[in-house]
Motif scaffolding. Structure first.
Motif, PDB file in Angstrom:
ATOM      1  N   THR A  18       0.425  -1.089   0.290  1.00 34.45           N
ATOM      2  CA  THR A  18       0.398  -0.063   0.157  1.00 34.45           C
ATOM      3  C   THR A  18       0.862   1.098   0.325  1.00 34.45           C
ATOM      4  O   THR A  18       0.330   2.849  -0.583  1.00 34.45           O
ATOM      5  N   GLN A  19       2.388   1.745   1.023  1.00 39.75           N
ATOM      6  CA  GLN A  19       3.562   2.280   0.641  1.00 39.75           C
ATOM      7  C   GLN A  19       3.421   2.410  -0.499  1.00 39.75           C
ATOM      8  O   GLN A  19       3.926   4.134  -0.936  1.00 39.75           O
ATOM      9  N   GLU A  22       1.419   4.448  -2.611  1.00 36.81           N
ATOM     10  CA  GLU A  22       1.432   5.770  -1.821  1.00 36.81           C
ATOM     11  C   GLU A  22       2.650   6.857  -2.726  1.00 36.81           C
ATOM     12  O   GLU A  22       2.372   7.740  -3.342  1.00 36.81           O
ATOM     13  N   CYS A  23       3.760   6.055  -2.896  1.00 31.73           N
ATOM     14  CA  CYS A  23       4.941   6.939  -3.282  1.00 31.73           C
ATOM     15  C   CYS A  23       4.757   6.425  -4.559  1.00 31.73           C
ATOM     16  O   CYS A  23       5.371   8.243  -5.495  1.00 31.73           O
ATOM     17  N   TYR A 242       6.047   2.355  13.934  1.00 33.34           N
ATOM     18  CA  TYR A 242       6.368   2.767  12.914  1.00 33.34           C
ATOM     19  C   TYR A 242       7.476   3.645  12.660  1.00 33.34           C
ATOM     20  O   TYR A 242       7.408   5.094  13.868  1.00 33.34           O
ATOM     21  N   GLY A 290       5.533   8.075   7.848  1.00 38.23           N
ATOM     22  CA  GLY A 290       4.471   8.534   6.556  1.00 38.23           C
ATOM     23  C   GLY A 290       6.034   9.722   6.151  1.00 38.23           C
ATOM     24  O   GLY A 290       5.486  10.431   4.227  1.00 38.23           O
ATOM     25  N   ASP A 292       9.693  10.355   3.911  1.00 34.43           N
ATOM     26  CA  ASP A 292      10.967   9.120   3.093  1.00 34.43           C
ATOM     27  C   ASP A 292      12.643   9.615   3.995  1.00 34.43           C
ATOM     28  O   ASP A 292      13.372   9.171   2.758  1.00 34.43           O
ATOM     29  N   ASP A 316      11.316   5.824   8.696  1.00 37.82           N
ATOM     30  CA  ASP A 316       9.714   5.358   8.399  1.00 37.82           C
ATOM     31  C   ASP A 316      10.714   4.146   8.069  1.00 37.82           C
ATOM     32  O   ASP A 316      10.918   3.865   6.494  1.00 37.82           O
ATOM     33  N   LEU A 318       8.591   1.643   6.222  1.00 35.30           N
ATOM     34  CA  LEU A 318       7.601   0.888   5.383  1.00 35.30           C
ATOM     35  C   LEU A 318       8.206   2.321   3.849  1.00 35.30           C
ATOM     36  O   LEU A 318       7.734   1.707   2.715  1.00 35.30           O
ATOM     37  N   ARG A 319       8.214   3.251   4.214  1.00 34.39           N
ATOM     38  CA  ARG A 319       8.642   4.339   3.509  1.00 34.39           C
ATOM     39  C   ARG A 319      10.269   4.229   2.931  1.00 34.39           C
ATOM     40  O   ARG A 319      10.826   3.223   1.953  1.00 34.39           O
ATOM     41  N   ALA A 323       8.869   1.063   0.370  1.00 31.86           N
ATOM     42  CA  ALA A 323       7.915   0.799  -0.298  1.00 31.86           C
ATOM     43  C   ALA A 323       9.159   2.824  -1.426  1.00 31.86           C
ATOM     44  O   ALA A 323       9.193   2.334  -2.493  1.00 31.86           O
ATOM     45  N   THR A 324       9.679   3.820  -0.416  1.00 33.59           N
ATOM     46  CA  THR A 324      10.471   4.174  -1.534  1.00 33.59           C
ATOM     47  C   THR A 324      11.486   4.148  -2.280  1.00 33.59           C
ATOM     48  O   THR A 324      11.885   4.550  -3.363  1.00 33.59           O
TER      49      THR A 324
END
Length: 339
Positions: A18-19, A22-23, A242, A290, A292, A316, A318-319, A323-324
């Protein structure tokens, strides 16, 4: 050069997936067609991409026709099984699992640290995303290594439950409520209760007494930094939703003063210096959710060795930790390699 690129997100309903979605939207990645893939249990769910509904499809070996870039975050077993099918269909895979990280024919990439390594993707058609705790550490250490050459790293991590996925997030939330209301909590995801506790175990133990998570940091750091840096790690799961935090101690060949370290980190890509402890300013997990950037602070000399520094590093997970970093790799791919 193509103006748009067809992208598949594998594991689209998971915490990292999901991240990734969003990215892609936030960074205005030039997506033509987007495809969301997941297990049969999640197939049929409807997610949004840039305000438009997209139905999640079941991941199969035939899912990748017409796909240029496949972002994988569905676990190691699925990556091992389905990445070759994606590559065969013509896609480049950017994989967030540990399945391919130490494969000598697969580049392990953090764009701020070793972007040149992406060129090796042609051997397998796969690029590996490093472990989340490794990513933030090497982002912080790269400018220091370039200046003073790091010989040794001692790192202790304090890792959020989101690194385990959505079920672990739910377990911490539920356990916290149960304990605050005087009820015994259920323990399902971790070997022990995580609420109001710290677990000095992430992943299973190896024969040497270290966990797999700790050995990932040891081995991945050497591969990414392209240096035989002696590294030892202790990885701890903490009751934070997070954001991973790390206490990092380094020993360098050339002395780096605190002032020089701050100067190097202030201009480093992907880093934000937060280092005014006298005013209570230092990196905290609650500040990175949230975000990066990798936050670095509490910089001080280690008086027990000749050329030593201590740092506190937070990001983060997850970021930037997943994901990022994957989307940044995809951006470099379309800019420099895919035409």
């Amino acid at each position: 050069m193509k103006k748009t690129w067809n992208v598949a997100v594998v594991g689209a309903t998971g915490a990292v997936g999901t991240q990734m979605i969003e990215c892609l939207v936030e960074r205005n990645f030039p997506v033509g067609k987007v495809k969301f893939l997941a297990s049969s249990r999640s197939a049929g769910q409807v997610l949004e991409y840039d305000g438009k509904p997209v139905t999640v499809e079941e991941l199969t070996h035939d899912s990748f026709d017409g796909i240029d870039i496949a972002l994988f975050s569905a676990g190691g077993a699925r990556s091992e099984e389905f990445c070759p099918s994606a590559v065969k269909a013509g896609a480049v895979c950017i994989d967030n699992s540990s399945a391919w990280r130490m494969n000598p024919d697969v580049p392990l990439v953090v764009p701020e640290v070793n972007p040149h390594a992406i060129a090796g993707y042609k051997k397998k058609g796969i690029i590996a995303n490093p472990n989340c705790s490794t990513i933030q550490m090497v982002v912080a250490l790269k400018p220091l290594h370039d200046f003073g050459t790091i010989k040794r790293i001692v790192v202790s991590t304090y890792q959020a439950v989101s690194g385990t996925g959505n079920k672990a997030i739910d377990e911490l939330r539920v356990q916290t409520g149960e304990l605050l209301n005087g009820r015994p909590p259920k323990v399902e995801i971790y070997p022990h209760r995580i609420a109001f506790n710290c677990l000095p175990q992430i992943d299973s133990f190896c024969d040497n007494g270290y966990t797999k998570e700790e050995m990932k940091m040891v081995n991945e750091t050497r591969k990414i930094m392209e240096a035989d840096i002696a590294t030892t790690a202790t990885c701890v799961r903490v009751p934070v939703f997070y954001g991973h935090s790390e206490s990092v101690n380094i020993e360098t060949e050339k002395k780096i003063t605190v002032a020089k370290a701050r100067e190097l980190l202030e201009d480093a890509p992907g880093v934000e210096l937060v280092d005014n402890p006298g005013n209570g300013e230092y990196p905290m997990a609650m500040d990175v959710a949230g975000e990066d950037l990798t936050l670095v602070g509490r910089i001080r000399e280690d008086a027990t060795i000749k050329n030593g520094l201590n740092l506190w590093v937070v990001a983060d997970n997850l970021r930037k930790g997943a994901a990022t970093n994957a989307v940044q790799i995809a951006e470099l791919m379309i800019e420099d390699y895919l035409k």
